[in-house]
Enzyme design. Sequence first.
Site, PDB file in Angstrom:
ATOM      1  N   GLY A 161       5.125 -45.828  42.441  1.00  0.00           N
ATOM      2  CA  GLY A 161       4.311 -45.306  41.335  1.00  0.00           C
ATOM      3  C   GLY A 161       4.866 -44.015  40.752  1.00  0.00           C
ATOM      4  O   GLY A 161       4.906 -43.831  39.538  1.00  0.00           O
ATOM      5  N   ASP A 207     -16.273 -40.814  39.445  1.00  0.00           N
ATOM      6  CA  ASP A 207     -15.685 -39.860  40.392  1.00  0.00           C
ATOM      7  C   ASP A 207     -16.811 -39.295  41.240  1.00  0.00           C
ATOM      8  O   ASP A 207     -17.934 -39.123  40.748  1.00  0.00           O
ATOM      9  CB  ASP A 207     -14.965 -38.736  39.635  1.00  0.00           C
ATOM     10  N   ILE A 216      -4.242 -37.950  37.900  1.00  0.00           N
ATOM     11  CA  ILE A 216      -3.709 -39.216  37.394  1.00  0.00           C
ATOM     12  C   ILE A 216      -4.774 -39.947  36.579  1.00  0.00           C
ATOM     13  O   ILE A 216      -4.522 -40.381  35.450  1.00  0.00           O
ATOM     14  CB  ILE A 216      -3.184 -40.086  38.559  1.00  0.00           C
ATOM     15  N   GLU A 247       3.338 -49.582  55.589  1.00  0.00           N
ATOM     16  CA  GLU A 247       4.538 -49.701  54.755  1.00  0.00           C
ATOM     17  C   GLU A 247       5.782 -49.470  55.602  1.00  0.00           C
ATOM     18  O   GLU A 247       5.744 -48.685  56.554  1.00  0.00           O
ATOM     19  CB  GLU A 247       4.489 -48.668  53.615  1.00  0.00           C
ATOM     20  N   HIS A 251       5.623 -49.022  46.555  1.00  0.00           N
ATOM     21  CA  HIS A 251       5.206 -47.605  46.523  1.00  0.00           C
ATOM     22  C   HIS A 251       6.135 -46.772  45.624  1.00  0.00           C
ATOM     23  O   HIS A 251       6.660 -45.740  46.039  1.00  0.00           O
ATOM     24  CB  HIS A 251       5.169 -47.004  47.936  1.00  0.00           C
TER      25      HIS A 251
HETATM   26  P1  NAI Z   1      -6.469 -35.948  42.618  1.00  0.00           P
HETATM   27  O1  NAI Z   1      -6.818 -35.304  43.907  1.00  0.00           O
HETATM   28  O2  NAI Z   1      -6.127 -35.098  41.448  1.00  0.00           O
HETATM   29  O3  NAI Z   1      -7.661 -36.931  42.157  1.00  0.00           O
HETATM   30  C1  NAI Z   1      -8.375 -37.735  43.025  1.00  0.00           C
HETATM   31  C2  NAI Z   1      -9.777 -37.884  42.462  1.00  0.00           C
HETATM   32  O4  NAI Z   1     -10.457 -38.900  43.194  1.00  0.00           O
HETATM   33  C3  NAI Z   1     -10.613 -36.628  42.571  1.00  0.00           C
HETATM   34  O5  NAI Z   1     -11.156 -36.304  41.312  1.00  0.00           O
HETATM   35  C4  NAI Z   1     -11.703 -36.981  43.582  1.00  0.00           C
HETATM   36  O6  NAI Z   1     -12.916 -36.322  43.343  1.00  0.00           O
HETATM   37  C5  NAI Z   1     -11.811 -38.470  43.366  1.00  0.00           C
HETATM   38  N1  NAI Z   1     -12.351 -39.235  44.482  1.00  0.00           N
HETATM   39  C6  NAI Z   1     -12.074 -39.135  45.796  1.00  0.00           C
HETATM   40  N2  NAI Z   1     -12.706 -40.086  46.498  1.00  0.00           N
HETATM   41  C7  NAI Z   1     -13.413 -40.813  45.604  1.00  0.00           C
HETATM   42  C8  NAI Z   1     -14.266 -41.950  45.729  1.00  0.00           C
HETATM   43  N3  NAI Z   1     -14.487 -42.523  46.892  1.00  0.00           N
HETATM   44  N4  NAI Z   1     -14.832 -42.433  44.611  1.00  0.00           N
HETATM   45  C9  NAI Z   1     -14.601 -41.857  43.383  1.00  0.00           C
HETATM   46  N5  NAI Z   1     -13.797 -40.775  43.228  1.00  0.00           N
HETATM   47  C10 NAI Z   1     -13.200 -40.272  44.320  1.00  0.00           C
HETATM   48  O7  NAI Z   1      -5.276 -36.955  42.958  1.00  0.00           O
HETATM   49  P2  NAI Z   1      -4.155 -37.516  41.961  1.00  0.00           P
HETATM   50  O8  NAI Z   1      -3.033 -36.560  41.889  1.00  0.00           O
HETATM   51  O9  NAI Z   1      -4.809 -37.976  40.720  1.00  0.00           O
HETATM   52  O10 NAI Z   1      -3.656 -38.784  42.815  1.00  0.00           O
HETATM   53  C11 NAI Z   1      -4.518 -39.913  43.001  1.00  0.00           C
HETATM   54  C12 NAI Z   1      -3.957 -40.797  44.106  1.00  0.00           C
HETATM   55  O11 NAI Z   1      -2.678 -41.314  43.718  1.00  0.00           O
HETATM   56  C13 NAI Z   1      -3.740 -40.092  45.430  1.00  0.00           C
HETATM   57  O12 NAI Z   1      -4.247 -40.887  46.468  1.00  0.00           O
HETATM   58  C14 NAI Z   1      -2.224 -39.976  45.538  1.00  0.00           C
HETATM   59  O13 NAI Z   1      -1.776 -39.971  46.866  1.00  0.00           O
HETATM   60  C15 NAI Z   1      -1.794 -41.260  44.829  1.00  0.00           C
HETATM   61  N6  NAI Z   1      -0.427 -41.235  44.328  1.00  0.00           N
HETATM   62  C16 NAI Z   1       0.322 -42.382  44.469  1.00  0.00           C
HETATM   63  C17 NAI Z   1       1.624 -42.422  44.025  1.00  0.00           C
HETATM   64  C18 NAI Z   1       2.427 -43.659  44.188  1.00  0.00           C
HETATM   65  O14 NAI Z   1       3.656 -43.584  44.210  1.00  0.00           O
HETATM   66  N7  NAI Z   1       1.819 -44.824  44.266  1.00  0.00           N
HETATM   67  C19 NAI Z   1       2.272 -41.242  43.423  1.00  0.00           C
HETATM   68  C20 NAI Z   1       1.367 -40.132  43.230  1.00  0.00           C
HETATM   69  C21 NAI Z   1       0.072 -40.125  43.693  1.00  0.00           C
END
Ligand code: NAI
Length: 399
Positions: A284, A171, A152, A259, A282
Site C-alpha cells: 500500500g 471513526d 489515510i 505475512e 502489503h
Molecule cells: P491514523 O492513526 O491516522 O488513522 C486511524 C483512524 O482510525 C483514527 O482516526 C482512529 O480514530 C480510527 N479508528 C481506530 N479504530 C477504529 C475503529 N474500530 N472504528 C473506526 N475508527 C477507528 O492512521 P493512518 O495513517 O490513516 O493509517 C491507517 C492504517 O493504514 C494503519 O493501520 C496503518 O498501519 C495502515 N497502513 C498500511 C499501509 C500498507 O502498506 N498497507 C501503509 C500505511 C499505513
Amino acid sequence: MPKALLLENIHPFAAQSLREHGFQVETLPGALGEDELIEALDGVDLLGIRSKTTVSAKVIDARPTLTAVGCFCIGTNQIDLAHAGSHGIAVFNAPYSNTRSVVELVVCDIICLMRRIPAHTHHMRHGLWDKSATGSHEVRGKTLGIVGYGNIGSQLSVVAEALGMHVVFYDVEEKLAMGNAQRMPNLQSLLEISDAVTIHVDGRRSNTGFFGEDQFSQMKQGAIFINISRGFVADLGALKEHLDSGHLSGAAVDVFPVEPKKSGDPFITALADEDNMILTPHIGGSTLEAQEAIGHFVTQRLLEYWDQGSTMLSVNLPQITLKSCVSGARITHLHANLPGKLADVNQVLRKAGINVTAQSLGTQDELGYVVTDVSTRPDAASLEELRRITGTIRMRVIG
Ligand code: NAI
C-alpha cells in the site's frame, strides 16, 4: 566528526544530507543481527534503520551513547522504545510520508473492482473473450464508506469526492469531515449504504478481528470490500464466504494476518481463487516517491534533534518544537519525570549567574525534557552539576 550508520538501503538522500551536515556516514544494504549491530554501532551517534533491524534492550545497553534512531518506515515495533527513552535515545519515524501512495492504491482497487478488471484479466488469460458489461459500474455517484478517518481515510475522502463519489465515514473519534463527506453515527449505518467499504483503522489491540461475519453480513448486496490497513482487523474466512455466496461482488486485500518475513518467500491464501479479487503483498505504501519522502522526513527529524534538540514527532520522548538557538548555548536535559526538575536546572544556572533566554518543558509518561537557552555557555563545573541532578538521563549542550 559525528558518525551515522544507515542500514537496509535507506534512500540515498539521507546519507547525502547527513554528509553535508558534517557526519561521517556508513551505509549497509541489509539489516544486521543483534551482535553485529552492537559491533557496528561503536562510536555511532545516529542510526538509521527500516523494518528488519531490531534495536533490542541488549543493543541499547551495549551502546547507551547512541543519540537517536531514525526508522525510515512507518512502524517502530522493531525498537524497544521505552528502553531507548530511558537511555535518552530519541526515536523518529515517518508516519505520513506514504499516505498518498496508500490512497492511490485504494482508488485503483475501487475502480478496478467496480469494472471487474481482475475477473476480465483472468478470463483473457484463459482464452475467453467476454465483452459483457454485466456487473461493471462507474464509480461516479457510488457511495464510498471509509472506516477509520485518520491520515489515510481523510485524504482518500478528498480524492474519492473528486472522482464523483459520495463519501460517508465512521471513526471512533470525533473527526472533521472533509469536503461533503458525511459522518455516520455507527459502523452499521455506513455498511448498509456503502457500495464500497474500505478499512483504514489503526493497529490498536481492540481492532483485532473487529470486521467479521456480523459486519460483512451488514454490507449491501453486490458491494466491494477493501482492507489495506492491518492484517488482523478483518476475518478473511468470512470475507471468502461472502464472495463465494455472491453477496459481495469483489474485494482487495493488501494486508494479511500472517505475512512472510521477506520478499521471495512463498505465500498461500484461500482468497487466491476468487474471481473479482485483487491481492497485493502489503505494498500500500510502497512507492519510490514514498521512499524518497520518508528519506527526507526522517533525516530532517534527526538533524533537528541533533542541531536544536527538537523532539517534534519523536515517538518516545516528550515532544518539544524549537526555533534555532540564536545566541549563547542551548542545554537539553532529559530526566525522570519527577517533581522539581525544572527548578533544579534553574537553580544551577542561577547559582552560576547565567541568564536564561528561553525555556521549554515537556513531560510524557516516565520522562521529562527541559530545553534551556542561556546567554553564556556554563563552565565545566556547572555542567557537571546539571548532570548530577537526581534523575538526569542525558544532557547535551548545543552551540
Ligand atoms: P491514523 O492513526 O491516522 O488513522 C486511524 C483512524 O482510525 C483514527 O482516526 C482512529 O480514530 C480510527 N479508528 C481506530 N479504530 C477504529 C475503529 N474500530 N472504528 C473506526 N475508527 C477507528 O492512521 P493512518 O495513517 O490513516 O493509517 C491507517 C492504517 O493504514 C494503519 O493501520 C496503518 O498501519 C495502515 N497502513 C498500511 C499501509 C500498507 O502498506 N498497507 C501503509 C500505511 C499505513
